[in-house]
Write an enzyme that holds these catalytic residues in place. Structure first.
Site: not given
Ligand code: ZN
Length: 442
Positions: A82, A234, A237, A334
């Site tokens: 990711h 995703h 978050e 990330d």
């Protein structure tokens, strides 16, 4: 040119003796392990491949040179599930104004509109790939911002870079857009065409609680089923416990009897649920066959931030609970030097070190190195990577550290990275190479 500490024999056939490797990443029988879960092994390399892995000190009838690693840890080249290559390194021209999630979203959106030409995206993506390669990454999944005109700009660049980097890094890409755009047929038509032309059979978006969430997820799952795509989201978050789109993704997967792979990233708010809600959601995630990737460095940077207040939460998901339930879990890089994370260099040794600290992976099993190796390789369909196996490539990271405490105490800047048995140049690209793209920097 720097190739690290190890002087690899200049021969097509050689042995690395006295290596320590995580037992969970070695495919060989008859090995023991120390309290760190590390096995002492001898590795024979021939023509770029591992031909045998034996307990250290095993007598062999093999001529040829050997390098004694003196107990140093050896890892397979690693797998990053990711990242965001297309956002990388825009910090000098578009910093996050306050370190918040909304500050990140707004800064990236404005920068994308103003600056993301094919040349700009390509230069920054390539810079990121060079960093990852130098640190010892073998395979990497990037997300690609996929909105409006950017679809036609970024996806052809992905295809070019995948071809150019073949043999060094296996690159795959998954689209990124807000879930509400799944309700827009024109957006979907354009994006599916781009993914079919330039992508890797991967589809996905960012999920959060919108009123039409189930309807939008149904559309995404139908597209995946019709086209044979795996999915990558995703998810949640956020520090808001009401953010439960992970549960809705699991329900959608079960509703559609989805048989492809699903990877859910972030899942921050799962850690802030009441225990009974957390347990229920994790059970559904397991039943739906969803794997979870935590992004510890980015989550700690963005989550629980408020001006003048000390953060109380590390921002990470309930990774131990997910793992205990049997959900495949991993950690990954990330963002790098963009408004979502001001730092980072696509170094999975750093990710494992920082992940160990933030998620307290120590004192809880000795198999956590799977989270940057075998597990992401499996979810990415890159079987054979992220492990040490006879018959597999001699793609290795060699270190002088003999234990996890030695490995994590230092950045391992002197590591040697082998690709098909040969040490690569580990020089990192200079940030100055990107200065010409940072015109709006002050
Ligand atoms: Zn991300």
């Amino acid at each position: 040119m720097t190739t690290g500490f190890a002087a690899i024999p200049a021969s097509a056939s050689y042995r690395l003796t006295g290596a320590r490797a995580p037992l969970c990443l070695v495919e060989a029988g008859g090995l023991g392990a120390d309290r760190d879960g590390l096995s002492l092994i001898d590795i024979a390399v021939e023509d770029g491949r591992i031909v045998s892995i034996l307990p250290a000190g095993t007598e062999v009838l093999q001529d040829g040179p050997a390098l004694d690693l003196d107990g140093g840890i050896v890892l397979p080249r690693l797998v990053d599930a990711h990242v965001h290559l297309d956002k990388g390194h825009i910090w000098p021209r578009s910093p996050n104004p306050d370190g918040s999630f909304m500050g990140a979203l707004d800064s990236v959106g404005a920068d994308r509109e103003a600056n993301w030409s094919a040349q700009d995206v390509r230069a920054r993506m390539e810079f990121g790939l060079r960093c990852a390669f130098a640190h010892g990454t073998a395979a990497l999944r990037t997300h690609i911002d996929s909105l409006g005109k950017q679809i036609g700009i970024s996806w052809p660049v992905v295809a070019e870079l995948r071809a150019e980097w073949a043999g060094r890094i296996a690159l795959q890409a998954s689209p990124l857009f807000g879930i509400e755009c799944a309700l827009d047929p024109v957006h979907l038509r354009d994006l599916v065409a781009a993914v079919k032309a330039h992508g890797d059979g991967l589809f996905g978006c960012v999920t959060y609680m919108i009123p039409e969430l189930d309807q939008a997820l149904d559309i995404v799952f139908r597209i995946a089923i019709e086209n044979g795509f795996d999915l990558d989201f995703h998810v949640d978050e956020s520090n808001d416990p009401a953010a439960r789109s992970l549960e809705r993704i699991a329900e959608a997967a079960l509703r559609h009897r989805f048989t492809g792979r699903i990877l859910a990233g972030h899942c921050c708010s799962l850690a802030l649920q009441q225990p009974e809600d957390e347990a229920r959601i994790i059970a559904k995630v397991l039943e739906a066959g969803i794997a979870v990737v935590s992004l510890p460095m980015c989550n700690m940077y963005l989550q629980d931030r408020a001006a003048g207040r000390t953060p109380r939460w590390r921002g990470v998901t309930a990774l131990h609970e997910l793992k205990a339930a049997g959900v495949p879990v991993m950690i990954a890089s990330d963002n790098t030097r963009d408004p979502f994370y001001a730092y980072g260099d696509l170094d999975l040794v750093e990710v494992l070190r920082e992940g160990t600290r933030m998620l307290q992976l120590d004192h809880s099993g000795t198999d956590w190195s799977e989270t940057i190796a075998r597990t992401p390789a499996a979810i990415m369909g890159e079987e054979g990577r992220g492990v040490l196996a006879a018959g597999g490539p001699a793609d290795l990271i060699l270190t002088r550290a003999r234990s996890w405490t030695e490995l994590f105490a230092r950045p391992q800047a002197d590591r040697t990275v082998l690709v098909e048995g040969e040490a690569i140049d580990r020089s990192l690209p200079d940030y100055r190479e990107l200065d010409h793209l940072m015109a709006s920097a002050t």
